[in-house]
Design a protein around this motif. Structure first.
Motif, mmCIF file in Angstrom:
data_model
loop_
_atom_site.group_PDB
_atom_site.id
_atom_site.type_symbol
_atom_site.label_atom_id
_atom_site.label_comp_id
_atom_site.label_asym_id
_atom_site.label_seq_id
_atom_site.Cartn_x
_atom_site.Cartn_y
_atom_site.Cartn_z
ATOM 1 N N ALA A 199 -17.561 -21.920 10.430
ATOM 2 C CA ALA A 199 -17.712 -21.527 8.909
ATOM 3 C C ALA A 199 -18.007 -19.985 9.237
ATOM 4 O O ALA A 199 -17.620 -19.142 8.131
ATOM 5 N N ASP A 200 -18.469 -19.477 10.128
ATOM 6 C CA ASP A 200 -18.317 -18.061 10.458
ATOM 7 C C ASP A 200 -17.177 -17.262 10.348
ATOM 8 O O ASP A 200 -16.896 -16.184 9.788
ATOM 9 N N ARG A 201 -16.129 -17.933 10.920
ATOM 10 C CA ARG A 201 -14.873 -17.456 11.084
ATOM 11 C C ARG A 201 -14.161 -17.497 9.597
ATOM 12 O O ARG A 201 -13.434 -16.581 9.190
ATOM 13 N N LYS A 202 -14.571 -18.442 8.717
ATOM 14 C CA LYS A 202 -14.184 -18.609 7.245
ATOM 15 C C LYS A 202 -14.810 -17.270 6.432
ATOM 16 O O LYS A 202 -14.228 -16.658 5.729
ATOM 17 N N SER A 203 -16.030 -17.121 6.592
ATOM 18 C CA SER A 203 -16.562 -16.270 5.822
ATOM 19 C C SER A 203 -16.563 -14.469 6.504
ATOM 20 O O SER A 203 -17.086 -13.775 6.019
ATOM 21 N N GLN A 204 -16.058 -14.534 7.906
ATOM 22 C CA GLN A 204 -16.179 -13.558 8.515
ATOM 23 C C GLN A 204 -17.551 -12.848 8.719
ATOM 24 O O GLN A 204 -17.564 -11.566 8.814
ATOM 25 N N THR A 205 -18.331 -13.630 8.681
ATOM 26 C CA THR A 205 -19.889 -13.397 8.909
ATOM 27 C C THR A 205 -20.532 -14.129 9.769
ATOM 28 O O THR A 205 -20.626 -15.286 9.726
ATOM 29 N N MET A 206 -21.531 -13.380 10.707
ATOM 30 C CA MET A 206 -22.328 -13.960 11.447
ATOM 31 C C MET A 206 -23.892 -13.664 11.096
ATOM 32 O O MET A 206 -24.211 -12.745 11.227
ATOM 33 N N GLN B 230 -16.521 -9.105 18.807
ATOM 34 C CA GLN B 230 -15.816 -10.228 19.666
ATOM 35 C C GLN B 230 -15.451 -11.438 19.175
ATOM 36 O O GLN B 230 -14.234 -11.937 19.690
ATOM 37 N N ILE B 231 -16.288 -11.967 18.517
ATOM 38 C CA ILE B 231 -16.095 -13.552 18.138
ATOM 39 C C ILE B 231 -15.167 -13.541 16.926
ATOM 40 O O ILE B 231 -14.212 -14.585 16.742
ATOM 41 N N LEU B 232 -15.582 -12.791 16.036
ATOM 42 C CA LEU B 232 -14.779 -12.888 14.639
ATOM 43 C C LEU B 232 -13.909 -11.812 14.336
ATOM 44 O O LEU B 232 -12.738 -11.873 13.291
ATOM 45 N N GLY B 233 -13.628 -10.931 15.279
ATOM 46 C CA GLY B 233 -12.669 -9.863 15.222
ATOM 47 C C GLY B 233 -13.163 -8.433 14.511
ATOM 48 O O GLY B 233 -14.510 -8.636 14.100
ATOM 49 N N PRO B 234 -12.357 -7.447 14.703
ATOM 50 C CA PRO B 234 -12.973 -6.056 14.008
ATOM 51 C C PRO B 234 -13.451 -6.183 12.608
ATOM 52 O O PRO B 234 -14.134 -5.169 12.334
ATOM 53 N N LYS B 235 -12.977 -7.100 11.896
ATOM 54 C CA LYS B 235 -13.580 -7.110 10.383
ATOM 55 C C LYS B 235 -14.791 -8.128 10.323
ATOM 56 O O LYS B 235 -15.386 -8.282 9.324
ATOM 57 N N GLY B 236 -15.406 -8.471 11.512
ATOM 58 C CA GLY B 236 -16.380 -9.392 11.530
ATOM 59 C C GLY B 236 -17.568 -8.639 11.093
ATOM 60 O O GLY B 236 -17.886 -7.484 11.685
#
Length: 278
Positions: free
Chosen positions: A37-44, A79-85
């Motif tokens: 879900a976090d990867r889809k939203s790009q938010t943790m 680190q987990i989601l990428g630079p746009k995380g």
């Protein structure tokens, strides 16, 4: 009568099907993959403290929470989601942090949570990201030099609700008394007003309080190990593995050490090697 029974049976069947479809269409939080879900939203979403200098403290000038844990959470997120995380922060306290994780209000908690066997039964912990130790904060010139002095003098040990520091201190100093406040601001006020002779918690937190309150010093060494870990829901193993790998990478590329130096370089007596030990 038979028509009535058949009607009720049909109604119950329809209701059961509706509930089943609803459950399938809206799985419980426990069944959801938070990492996906976090990867889809790009938010943790992180549960963090906003009342502890050095780790997480609200800056009233811009209404932003700042500290070592905040910066580390941002680095892990990227680190987990990428630079746009994007890292989203939700304020928690010692008393609310575990319930908020259980309710799904946050994905992970980085809020000076000590890894204990009891807590490990309820949550999944990351590897240790800060190796703290329990100590005492006292007024300069106090006759309390260590935990045994509190025991001998039947003193009162201050702490906060939701942490286990007072209980651990009383196990070593059974002749002392304990008083727990809502947060560290109230505990510090209680110490200044003489409601207790010492405030106990992890030395990392106490160092921050001593910087804010120059008339108070950390003393007594460390009498209980307090390794901090990031807490996640037990079933979120993919997220735990991603967080652990992120911590490894951040240590290897020097970012972890840079953040430790950034926040603790001016803390008198701070042991960098001990704090960074896994």
């Amino acid at each position: 009568m038979r028509r009535t029974i058949r009607f009720l049976a049909s109604l119950l069947a329809v209701l059961g099907l509706t509930v089943g479809l609803s459950a399938c269409g809206n799985p419980s939080l426990a069944a959801q993959d938070v990492l996906q879900a976090d990867r889809k939203s790009q938010t943790m979403t992180w549960g963090v403290r906003a009342d502890i200098r050095l780790f997480g403290l609200l800056d009233t000038r811009d209404n932003q929470i700042k500290g070592f844990e905040i910066d580390l959470a941002k680095a892990i997120t990227k680190q987990i989601l990428g630079p746009k995380g994007r890292a989203k922060f939700v304020q928690v306290t010692s008393a609310t942090r575990m319930p908020m994780l259980e309710n799904g209000d946050v994905d992970a908690i980085m809020a000076t949570v000590t890894k204990t066997p009891e807590r490990a039964k309820m949550v999944a912990f990351s590897s240790t990201y800060f190796n703290a130790g329990q100590s005492l904060l006292v007024k300069k010139g106090s006759s309390i030099k260590n935990i045994h002095d509190l025991n001998a003098q039947h003193g009162t040990i201050l702490g906060v609700v939701g942490a286990n520091s007072v209980e651990k201190a009383l196990a070593i100093a059974p002749q002392a008394k304990g008083l727990q406040l809502t947060d560290y601001a109230q505990a510090m006020t209680a110490l200044k007003s003489g409601q207790g002779q010492a405030l106990t918690t992890d030395n990392g937190i106490l160092y921050g309080l001593s910087l804010q309150n120059p008339g108070y010093v950390v003393t007594g060494g460390t009498f209980v190990a307090e390794p901090y870990g990031i807490a996640m829901a037990k079933q979120q193993q993919p997220l735990k593995r991603a967080v652990d790998q992120a911590l490894v990478t951040l240590r290897q590329d020097g970012e972890y050490q840079r953040l430790i130096n950034k926040w603790f370089h001016n803390v008198k007596g701070f042991d960098y090697e001990e704090a960074a030990h896994q």
